[in-house]
Design a protein around this motif. Structure first.
Motif, mmCIF file in Angstrom:
data_model
loop_
_atom_site.group_PDB
_atom_site.id
_atom_site.type_symbol
_atom_site.label_atom_id
_atom_site.label_comp_id
_atom_site.label_asym_id
_atom_site.label_seq_id
_atom_site.Cartn_x
_atom_site.Cartn_y
_atom_site.Cartn_z
ATOM 1 N N GLU A 140 22.850 -35.019 -4.912
ATOM 2 C CA GLU A 140 22.697 -34.666 -6.024
ATOM 3 C C GLU A 140 21.116 -33.950 -6.307
ATOM 4 O O GLU A 140 20.970 -33.109 -6.996
ATOM 5 C CB GLU A 140 22.622 -36.142 -6.803
ATOM 6 C CG GLU A 140 22.332 -35.995 -8.424
ATOM 7 C CD GLU A 140 22.466 -37.327 -9.046
ATOM 8 O OE1 GLU A 140 21.914 -37.411 -10.200
ATOM 9 O OE2 GLU A 140 23.084 -38.238 -8.339
ATOM 10 N N GLU A 141 20.405 -34.385 -5.239
ATOM 11 C CA GLU A 141 19.089 -33.937 -5.467
ATOM 12 C C GLU A 141 18.977 -32.440 -5.229
ATOM 13 O O GLU A 141 18.249 -31.869 -5.634
ATOM 14 C CB GLU A 141 18.269 -34.732 -4.476
ATOM 15 C CG GLU A 141 16.767 -34.318 -4.160
ATOM 16 C CD GLU A 141 15.961 -34.690 -3.054
ATOM 17 O OE1 GLU A 141 14.663 -34.554 -3.069
ATOM 18 O OE2 GLU A 141 16.678 -35.538 -2.307
ATOM 19 N N MET A 142 19.860 -32.061 -4.095
ATOM 20 C CA MET A 142 19.781 -30.748 -3.774
ATOM 21 C C MET A 142 20.372 -30.024 -4.909
ATOM 22 O O MET A 142 19.864 -28.708 -5.292
ATOM 23 C CB MET A 142 20.529 -30.274 -2.521
ATOM 24 C CG MET A 142 20.701 -29.125 -1.770
ATOM 25 S SD MET A 142 21.363 -29.199 -0.350
ATOM 26 C CE MET A 142 21.478 -27.496 0.046
ATOM 27 N N LEU A 143 21.483 -30.270 -5.773
ATOM 28 C CA LEU A 143 21.887 -29.664 -6.400
ATOM 29 C C LEU A 143 20.908 -29.730 -7.736
ATOM 30 O O LEU A 143 20.901 -28.502 -8.665
ATOM 31 C CB LEU A 143 23.114 -30.179 -7.186
ATOM 32 C CG LEU A 143 24.344 -29.994 -6.179
ATOM 33 C CD1 LEU A 143 25.577 -30.869 -6.582
ATOM 34 C CD2 LEU A 143 24.707 -28.628 -5.971
ATOM 35 N N GLU A 144 20.234 -30.571 -8.023
ATOM 36 C CA GLU A 144 19.379 -30.218 -9.225
ATOM 37 C C GLU A 144 18.235 -29.330 -8.915
ATOM 38 O O GLU A 144 17.820 -28.589 -10.028
ATOM 39 C CB GLU A 144 18.379 -31.850 -9.204
ATOM 40 C CG GLU A 144 19.351 -32.941 -9.822
ATOM 41 C CD GLU A 144 18.650 -34.239 -10.110
ATOM 42 O OE1 GLU A 144 17.448 -34.329 -9.412
ATOM 43 O OE2 GLU A 144 19.132 -35.270 -10.167
ATOM 44 N N LEU A 145 17.630 -29.470 -7.558
ATOM 45 C CA LEU A 145 16.701 -28.327 -7.365
ATOM 46 C C LEU A 145 17.443 -26.824 -7.356
ATOM 47 O O LEU A 145 16.717 -25.792 -7.980
ATOM 48 C CB LEU A 145 16.267 -28.523 -5.617
ATOM 49 C CG LEU A 145 15.227 -29.514 -5.669
ATOM 50 C CD1 LEU A 145 14.833 -29.747 -4.114
ATOM 51 C CD2 LEU A 145 13.870 -29.289 -6.338
ATOM 52 N N ALA A 146 18.770 -26.844 -6.979
ATOM 53 C CA ALA A 146 19.438 -25.512 -7.084
ATOM 54 C C ALA A 146 19.595 -24.890 -8.603
ATOM 55 O O ALA A 146 19.225 -23.725 -8.818
ATOM 56 C CB ALA A 146 20.695 -25.583 -6.598
ATOM 57 N N ASP A 147 19.893 -25.958 -9.426
ATOM 58 C CA ASP A 147 19.965 -25.759 -10.809
ATOM 59 C C ASP A 147 18.558 -25.220 -11.531
ATOM 60 O O ASP A 147 18.479 -24.301 -12.160
ATOM 61 C CB ASP A 147 20.429 -26.871 -11.506
ATOM 62 C CG ASP A 147 21.008 -26.479 -12.961
ATOM 63 O OD1 ASP A 147 21.581 -25.750 -13.430
ATOM 64 O OD2 ASP A 147 20.251 -27.330 -13.820
ATOM 65 N N LEU A 148 17.349 -26.089 -11.069
ATOM 66 C CA LEU A 148 16.324 -25.712 -11.647
ATOM 67 C C LEU A 148 15.879 -24.316 -11.337
ATOM 68 O O LEU A 148 15.055 -23.858 -12.075
ATOM 69 C CB LEU A 148 15.306 -26.928 -11.056
ATOM 70 C CG LEU A 148 13.809 -26.735 -11.640
ATOM 71 C CD1 LEU A 148 13.555 -26.795 -12.974
ATOM 72 C CD2 LEU A 148 13.097 -27.833 -10.987
ATOM 73 N N PHE A 149 15.895 -23.779 -10.123
ATOM 74 C CA PHE A 149 15.575 -22.667 -9.699
ATOM 75 C C PHE A 149 16.603 -21.519 -9.705
ATOM 76 O O PHE A 149 16.454 -20.753 -8.876
ATOM 77 C CB PHE A 149 14.554 -22.725 -8.147
ATOM 78 C CG PHE A 149 13.498 -23.608 -8.138
ATOM 79 C CD1 PHE A 149 12.426 -23.302 -8.742
ATOM 80 C CD2 PHE A 149 13.604 -24.876 -7.956
ATOM 81 C CE1 PHE A 149 11.219 -24.112 -8.844
ATOM 82 C CE2 PHE A 149 12.598 -25.922 -8.111
ATOM 83 C CZ PHE A 149 11.365 -25.195 -8.649
ATOM 84 N N LYS A 150 17.831 -21.716 -10.060
ATOM 85 C CA LYS A 150 18.658 -20.795 -10.108
ATOM 86 C C LYS A 150 19.173 -20.493 -8.949
ATOM 87 O O LYS A 150 19.151 -19.032 -8.686
ATOM 88 C CB LYS A 150 18.389 -19.596 -11.038
ATOM 89 C CG LYS A 150 17.769 -20.021 -12.525
ATOM 90 C CD LYS A 150 18.901 -20.651 -13.174
ATOM 91 C CE LYS A 150 18.391 -20.989 -14.611
ATOM 92 N NZ LYS A 150 17.862 -22.258 -15.035
ATOM 93 N N ILE A 151 19.442 -21.387 -7.837
ATOM 94 C CA ILE A 151 19.710 -20.807 -6.633
ATOM 95 C C ILE A 151 21.273 -21.311 -6.253
ATOM 96 O O ILE A 151 21.717 -22.539 -6.689
ATOM 97 C CB ILE A 151 18.868 -21.491 -5.448
ATOM 98 C CG1 ILE A 151 17.369 -21.266 -5.671
ATOM 99 C CG2 ILE A 151 19.568 -21.301 -3.991
ATOM 100 C CD1 ILE A 151 16.558 -22.297 -4.819
ATOM 101 N N SER A 152 22.131 -20.282 -6.029
ATOM 102 C CA SER A 152 23.375 -20.397 -5.697
ATOM 103 C C SER A 152 23.718 -20.279 -4.265
ATOM 104 O O SER A 152 24.859 -21.079 -3.843
ATOM 105 C CB SER A 152 24.245 -19.624 -6.412
ATOM 106 O OG SER A 152 24.176 -18.140 -6.139
ATOM 107 N N ILE A 153 23.198 -19.577 -3.572
ATOM 108 C CA ILE A 153 23.213 -19.382 -2.031
ATOM 109 C C ILE A 153 21.915 -19.259 -1.402
ATOM 110 O O ILE A 153 20.958 -18.587 -1.894
ATOM 111 C CB ILE A 153 24.160 -18.219 -1.651
ATOM 112 C CG1 ILE A 153 25.424 -18.097 -2.382
ATOM 113 C CG2 ILE A 153 23.983 -17.800 -0.199
ATOM 114 C CD1 ILE A 153 26.323 -16.680 -2.104
ATOM 115 N N GLY A 154 21.654 -19.986 -0.278
ATOM 116 C CA GLY A 154 20.287 -19.907 0.221
ATOM 117 C C GLY A 154 19.719 -20.950 0.891
ATOM 118 O O GLY A 154 20.537 -22.272 1.169
#
Length: 334
Positions: free
Chosen positions: A170-184
């Motif tokens: 969940e923590e990783m998905l929150e950061l991914a959503d915040l910074f618009k990261i889908s791959i990386g």
């Protein structure tokens, strides 16, 4: 990645890559510091300017994080000794690995410099400095990261050394959503690092250099360095297909990836800082006073000595070398 680079061998049986010095023309890769002393001298000139322009008073330390053999902080300290020896400053490295502390102490002794090693932020905070000016070179790309592919993250089997992708935390998905990261790649400890740094002194500055992008590429950049050659882990930057052969060199090669500067900038803003600058390296060095430092060097050491060193400047500022690939940045709370 944490075990690969920094581990003691307890989990995978191999001591982490960074427990020994690997940087330089005779190592696996070279950096700004490998080019020569002008990089450190320019940083020293800039930090001296900050001290003068802001009239900093009290107990002040210049601290390098991620120093490897200790050459950069040594160059900075050497500059201050020759440029303004009357300033009362402490020079330190923050280094948790004992093996690298020993290497750094040997460098400081060989160069006849009074520089200390300290193991962590808690020990640094206990020193009660009023101001700490932090510096780093290629530190951020050495932070252990998690690998994100859409809503999944990579796991490695320690027996087979194979990657599998499972639902991301969940923590990783929150950061991914915040910074618009889908791959990386996502450095999960960026925010805690910035907070620990900010808590180490009432006033602080973090100056650094690294390579990456100002926004997410949404593609994998994770790669391995050995003997000045590089190989990408993923066969295609947007798929999960990877080269398992590379994972069999556990702890024997460097792992790196492109820094997401938007994420790190937000981390330091959340820690109470503000952005002083975030530019390409060639622009950064020029605005930090590279030309003025060179004029001082010529006046002090002579034109002939400068000419012997000046060719190395092209590596630092040329678009085809480090000048455009790297960024310089500074965050501070004063």
């Amino acid at each position: 990645m944490q075990e690969w680079l920094y581990g003691e061998g307890a989990i995978f049986g191999t001591i982490g890559y960074y427990h020994t010095a690997r940087i330089g023309t005779l190592g696996d890769f070279y950096t700004n510091v490998s080019v020569g002393k002008f990089f450190g001298y320019c940083i020293g000139y800039y930090l001296h300017t900050i001290l003068m322009q802001n009239s900093l008073k009290g107990r002040i330390a210049i601290v390098e994080i991620g120093s490897e053999k200790g050459d950069l902080i040594s160059d900075v300290a050497e500059f201050f000794a020759q440029f303004d020896a009357h300033l009362m400053l402490d020079f330190l490295t923050l280094e948790p690995l004992i093996s690298l502390q020993n290497l750094q102490q040997n460098t400081f002794k060989t160069r006849n410099l009074n520089i200390s090693c300290i193991c962590d932020f808690n020990a640094l905070k206990a020193c009660n400095y009023d101001y700490i000016l932090f510096l780093s070179n290629e530190l951020l790309d050495a932070f252990a990261c998690e690998i994100l592919w859409h809503n999944t993250m990579a796991f490695i089997n320690k027996e087979t050394l194979k990657l599998t992708f499972k639902p991301a935390s969940e923590e990783m998905l929150e950061l991914a959503d915040l910074f618009k990261i889908s791959i990386g790649e996502i450095p999960m400890h960026a925010f805690s690092f910035a907070k620990n740094l900010a808590d180490s002194a009432p006033k602080w500055l973090f100056l650094g250099f690294d390579y990456g992008d100002l926004k997410p590429r949404n593609a994998f950049s994770l790669r391995f360095y050995q003997n000045h050659t590089t190989e990408n882990l993923f066969l295609d930057s947007t798929t999960k297909n990877y080269n398992q052969r590379l994972l069999k060199n556990f702890g024997l090669t460097d792992i790196t990836y492109d820094v997401n500067f938007a994420l790190w900038q937000e981390a330091f803003l959340c820690a109470g800082g503000k952005t002083w600058f975030l530019h390409r390296q060639n622009r950064t060095l020029v605005e930090m006073g590279l030309d003025k430092m060179c004029s001082w060097y010529i006046e002090k050491f002579g034109l002939e000595s400068y000419m012997l060193q000046s060719g190395k400047l092209r590596t630092l500022i040329s678009p085809g070398a480090f000048g455009e690939r790297f960024f310089g940045f500074a965050f501070a709370n004063f």
